[in-house]
Scaffold this motif. Structure first.
Motif, short mmCIF file in Angstrom:
data_model
loop_
_atom_site.label_atom_id
_atom_site.label_comp_id
_atom_site.label_asym_id
_atom_site.label_seq_id
_atom_site.Cartn_x
_atom_site.Cartn_y
_atom_site.Cartn_z
N UNK A 11 46.51 51.14 35.27
CA UNK A 11 47.57 50.41 35.96
C UNK A 11 47.25 48.94 36.17
N UNK A 12 46.11 48.49 35.66
CA UNK A 12 45.75 47.09 35.76
C UNK A 12 44.67 46.76 36.77
N UNK A 13 44.32 47.69 37.65
CA UNK A 13 43.31 47.41 38.67
C UNK A 13 41.93 47.20 38.05
N UNK A 14 41.54 48.04 37.11
CA UNK A 14 40.22 47.88 36.49
C UNK A 14 40.17 46.59 35.68
N UNK A 15 41.25 46.24 35.01
CA UNK A 15 41.31 44.97 34.28
C UNK A 15 41.17 43.80 35.26
N UNK A 16 41.83 43.89 36.40
CA UNK A 16 41.73 42.86 37.43
C UNK A 16 40.29 42.72 37.92
N UNK A 17 39.64 43.84 38.17
CA UNK A 17 38.24 43.81 38.64
C UNK A 17 37.31 43.26 37.56
N UNK A 18 37.56 43.62 36.30
CA UNK A 18 36.75 43.09 35.19
C UNK A 18 36.88 41.57 35.12
N UNK A 19 38.08 41.06 35.35
CA UNK A 19 38.30 39.61 35.31
C UNK A 19 37.62 38.91 36.49
N UNK A 20 37.70 39.50 37.67
CA UNK A 20 37.00 38.94 38.84
C UNK A 20 35.50 38.91 38.58
N UNK A 21 34.95 40.02 38.06
CA UNK A 21 33.53 40.09 37.75
C UNK A 21 33.15 39.04 36.70
N UNK A 22 33.97 38.91 35.68
CA UNK A 22 33.73 37.92 34.62
C UNK A 22 33.58 36.53 35.22
N UNK A 23 34.50 36.15 36.09
CA UNK A 23 34.46 34.82 36.71
C UNK A 23 33.22 34.65 37.58
N UNK A 24 32.84 35.68 38.31
CA UNK A 24 31.66 35.61 39.17
C UNK A 24 30.38 35.48 38.34
N UNK A 25 30.32 36.17 37.23
CA UNK A 25 29.14 36.07 36.36
C UNK A 25 29.08 34.70 35.68
N UNK A 26 30.23 34.20 35.24
CA UNK A 26 30.28 32.87 34.61
C UNK A 26 29.87 31.79 35.61
N UNK A 27 30.26 31.95 36.85
CA UNK A 27 29.86 31.01 37.92
C UNK A 27 28.34 30.96 38.07
#
Length: 171
Positions: A11-27
């Protein structure tokens, strides 16, 4: 560190979490690629860290995610770092769901495994899941409880564990 986040999302929640994690790791200085397992099995070679994320329905992760883990078992065991996350509306069951759905040897070899919470959006549900989401929403209202939500603090802690607590913006 070069990271790959493999995930599946209903439903998009896991994709949303993957994107948040991606940004945090890139930071924190990581190079991150996110790959939706619905598009096929990604190439795992060349990554220092492979993260696998999955949604949970009725205590189970999708069979396609289980198939990916099984087909990639040796590559994941030989990777420098592996980590796993789930998205579930029932965070108290995180450890049980991880143990029942992920191969034990992969969990034991991983840097971390965690739950990122979950969301219940009736409009994104279909069939029986929509019926269950409506019941859950009604119960939450009746008991004046909080609706399940993504726990960004869990994603932050996960990113810190993967990067050894280093945040390049803060240094």
């Amino acid at each position: 560190m070069k990271c790959l986040i493999c995930y599946q999302s209903k439903t998009g929640t896991t994709a949303k979490c993957a994107e948040i994690l991606k940004k945090k790791l890139e930071k924190r200085g990581a190079q991150v690629t996110a790959a939706n397992l619905a598009a096929g099995r990604p190439q795992l070679a060349g990554y220092d860290c492979i993260i696998t994320g999955a949604p949970v329905r009725m205590g189970k992760i999708p069979k396609e995610t289980k198939a990916f883990l099984e087909a990639s078992r040796n590559e994941l065991l030989n990777c420098k770092k592996t980590a796993f996350f789930i998205c579930s509306a029932f965070p108290a069951q995180t450890q049980q769901v991880l143990l029942e759905n992920f191969p034990r040897e992969l969990l034991e070899a991983s840097v971390c495994a965690a739950g990122f919470g979950g969301e219940v959006d009736i409009h994104k549900q279909k069939g029986f899941d929509r019926f269950m989401a409506r019941m859950m929403t009604n119960l939450v209202k009746h008991y004046k409880a909080a609706m399940p939500s993504v726990r960004e603090e869990n994603i932050e802690a996960f990113a810190n564990t993967l990067c050894g607590g280093v945040d390049k913006e803060k240094n």
